[in-house]
Enzyme design. Structure first.
Site, mmCIF file in Angstrom:
data_model
loop_
_atom_site.group_PDB
_atom_site.id
_atom_site.type_symbol
_atom_site.label_atom_id
_atom_site.label_comp_id
_atom_site.label_asym_id
_atom_site.label_seq_id
_atom_site.Cartn_x
_atom_site.Cartn_y
_atom_site.Cartn_z
ATOM 1 C CD GLU A 1 -2.625 -7.382 2.747
ATOM 2 O OE1 GLU A 1 -2.184 -6.248 2.442
ATOM 3 O OE2 GLU A 1 -3.338 -7.576 3.736
ATOM 4 C CD GLU B 1 1.525 -5.556 5.708
ATOM 5 O OE1 GLU B 1 2.286 -6.495 6.034
ATOM 6 O OE2 GLU B 1 0.796 -5.600 4.697
ATOM 7 N N GLY C 1 0.514 -5.010 0.718
ATOM 8 C CA GLY C 1 -0.660 -5.052 -0.155
ATOM 9 C C GLY C 1 -0.389 -5.766 -1.473
ATOM 10 C CB ALA D 1 -0.884 -0.018 1.240
HETATM 11 N N1 COA Z 1 4.591 3.139 -0.579
HETATM 12 C C1 COA Z 1 4.979 4.302 -1.123
HETATM 13 N N2 COA Z 1 6.101 4.450 -1.839
HETATM 14 C C2 COA Z 1 6.860 3.353 -2.013
HETATM 15 C C3 COA Z 1 6.520 2.092 -1.470
HETATM 16 C C4 COA Z 1 5.323 2.030 -0.728
HETATM 17 N N3 COA Z 1 4.882 0.881 -0.206
HETATM 18 N N4 COA Z 1 7.474 1.209 -1.800
HETATM 19 C C5 COA Z 1 8.378 1.880 -2.527
HETATM 20 N N5 COA Z 1 8.021 3.160 -2.661
HETATM 21 C C6 COA Z 1 8.721 4.236 -3.368
HETATM 22 C C7 COA Z 1 9.908 4.757 -2.579
HETATM 23 O O1 COA Z 1 9.486 5.701 -1.606
HETATM 24 C C8 COA Z 1 10.726 5.343 -3.686
HETATM 25 O O2 COA Z 1 10.176 6.582 -4.049
HETATM 26 P P1 COA Z 1 11.111 7.914 -4.199
HETATM 27 O O3 COA Z 1 12.036 7.565 -5.344
HETATM 28 O O4 COA Z 1 10.132 8.989 -4.524
HETATM 29 O O5 COA Z 1 11.813 8.070 -2.900
HETATM 30 C C9 COA Z 1 10.505 4.394 -4.840
HETATM 31 O O6 COA Z 1 9.296 3.717 -4.558
HETATM 32 C C10 COA Z 1 11.603 3.361 -5.000
HETATM 33 O O7 COA Z 1 11.742 2.668 -3.777
HETATM 34 P P2 COA Z 1 13.144 2.470 -3.028
HETATM 35 O O8 COA Z 1 12.856 2.219 -1.576
HETATM 36 O O9 COA Z 1 14.072 3.577 -3.362
HETATM 37 O O10 COA Z 1 13.666 1.130 -3.741
HETATM 38 P P3 COA Z 1 14.658 0.051 -3.135
HETATM 39 O O11 COA Z 1 15.011 -0.849 -4.254
HETATM 40 O O12 COA Z 1 15.762 0.705 -2.386
HETATM 41 O O13 COA Z 1 13.784 -0.795 -2.062
HETATM 42 C C11 COA Z 1 11.841 -1.960 -1.278
HETATM 43 C C12 COA Z 1 12.712 -1.559 -2.479
HETATM 44 C C13 COA Z 1 10.607 -2.659 -1.798
HETATM 45 C C14 COA Z 1 12.613 -2.919 -0.363
HETATM 46 C C15 COA Z 1 11.457 -0.689 -0.465
HETATM 47 O O14 COA Z 1 10.932 0.281 -1.379
HETATM 48 C C16 COA Z 1 10.416 -0.903 0.588
HETATM 49 O O15 COA Z 1 10.738 -1.449 1.656
HETATM 50 N N6 COA Z 1 9.157 -0.501 0.354
HETATM 51 C C17 COA Z 1 8.109 -0.577 1.312
HETATM 52 C C18 COA Z 1 7.611 -1.992 1.446
HETATM 53 C C19 COA Z 1 6.520 -2.052 2.497
HETATM 54 O O16 COA Z 1 6.722 -1.830 3.663
HETATM 55 N N7 COA Z 1 5.297 -2.397 2.045
HETATM 56 C C20 COA Z 1 4.154 -2.531 2.916
HETATM 57 C C21 COA Z 1 3.453 -1.242 3.061
HETATM 58 S S1 COA Z 1 2.084 -1.419 4.181
#
Ligand code: COA
Length: 259
Positions: free
Chosen positions: A115, A135, A112, A67
């Site tokens: 999910e 989460e 999400g 999400a």
């Molecule tokens: N919500 C909003 N933005 C998200 C996102 C999310 N769930 N997951 C990734 N993004 C965005 C990042 O903020 C970033 O945006 P920016 O360039 O404007 O800063 C972009 O996507 C790229 O992500 P980044 O974190 O730089 O890539 P990465 O390769 O270093 O890491 C992940 C990848 C998936 C490990 C990391 O993005 C992450 O942990 N995301 C969240 C996962 C999460 O907790 N999901 C559950 C949410 S309830």
């Protein structure tokens, strides 16, 4: 015709491809995207030329990274619950869809995203896929059905572990746990999904809808068996069953209409 801001939706040879298209945000599901997924599923359900759907993410890196975390900022308890309800309803509409919906998981399927994949009838993972429910890292729990569907698919023992530790698993681990149907190379991901849909296409659409409903009704109680009885009986009211039986007796391929 429905227009979409955050999705690419295109029909090809009877398959509706629904691609979540926010690659710079790793296809994170903001409210609009969730709403549009619901609209696309409805489109596919209503379009008589569509027999199945494939949901995937734009780009090489992510199916859906969860999400949209930015939309959590400042939410009250009631607003959080309302957001989860909107997501749960859309994901339920995928699970309840009478036409087969396959998740083509082409990278991160976190929160999400995991999910969403679990709401689909089948999940095919690319070898670079990563699944997880992270989460608790944010002070949250899965809210789009994840606490329930993960238990259903991989059992309480591993579901509890993944949910409490927020650890990710790769495609092979997901396959071993029964979370996905197949793990394939990234280049053959969509082809594998299409191959499965084309196999399903040769069956009775009436029976496929009944089978989806009956299998979904599994909840470990007698209720599932009752749904099976109802759906089994309903099949006898269809034209498809007559055609299927006649085709078998006449040693020819059935020509199903879905009626
Ligand atoms: N919500 C909003 N933005 C998200 C996102 C999310 N769930 N997951 C990734 N993004 C965005 C990042 O903020 C970033 O945006 P920016 O360039 O404007 O800063 C972009 O996507 C790229 O992500 P980044 O974190 O730089 O890539 P990465 O390769 O270093 O890491 C992940 C990848 C998936 C490990 C990391 O993005 C992450 O942990 N995301 C969240 C996962 C999460 O907790 N999901 C559950 C949410 S309830």
């Amino acid at each position: 015709m429905t227009t979409y801001q955050n999705l690419k939706v295109e029909a090809l040879d009877g398959v509706l491809f629904i691609t979540i298209n926010r690659p710079d945000k790793l296809n994170a599901l903001n409210r609009l995207t969730v709403q549009e997924i619901g609209m696309a599923i409805k489109q596919g359900k209503e379009d008589v030329t569509v027999f199945g759907m494939i949901i995937t993410g734009e780009g090489q890196k992510a199916f859906v990274a969860g999400a949209d975390i930015k939309e959590f900022i400042g939410l009250s308890g009631d607003q959080g619950k309302e957001m989860a309800k909107a997501g749960q309803d859309v994901f339920q509409s995928i699970e309840d869809c009478p036409k087969p919906v396959i998740a083509a998981v082409n990278g991160f399927a976190l929160g999400g995203g995991c999910e969403l994949a679990m709401a689909c009838h089948l999940r095919i993972a690319s070898e670079n896929a990563q699944f997880g429910q992270p989460e608790v890292n944010l002070g949250l729990i899965p809210g789009y059905g994840g606490t329930q569907r993960l238990v259903r698919y991989i059992g309480k023992t591993k579901a509890m572990e993944l949910t409490l530790t927020a650890e990710r698993i790769n495609a092979q681990q997901a396959l071993q746990l029964g979370l996905v149907n197949y793990a394939v190379g990234p280049d053959t991901l969509i082809a594998k999904c299409v191959e499965i849909l084309n196999l399903i296409k040769t069956k009775s659409p009436f029976a496929i809808a009944a089978a989806i409903h009956a299998v979904n009704a599994y909840d470990g109680t007698q209720k599932g068996f009752e749904t099976e009885l109802k759906e089994f009986g309903k099949c006898f009211t269809s034209e498809d069953i007559k055609e299927g039986i006649n085709a078998f007796l006449e040693k020819r391929k059935a020509n199903f209409t879905g009626r």
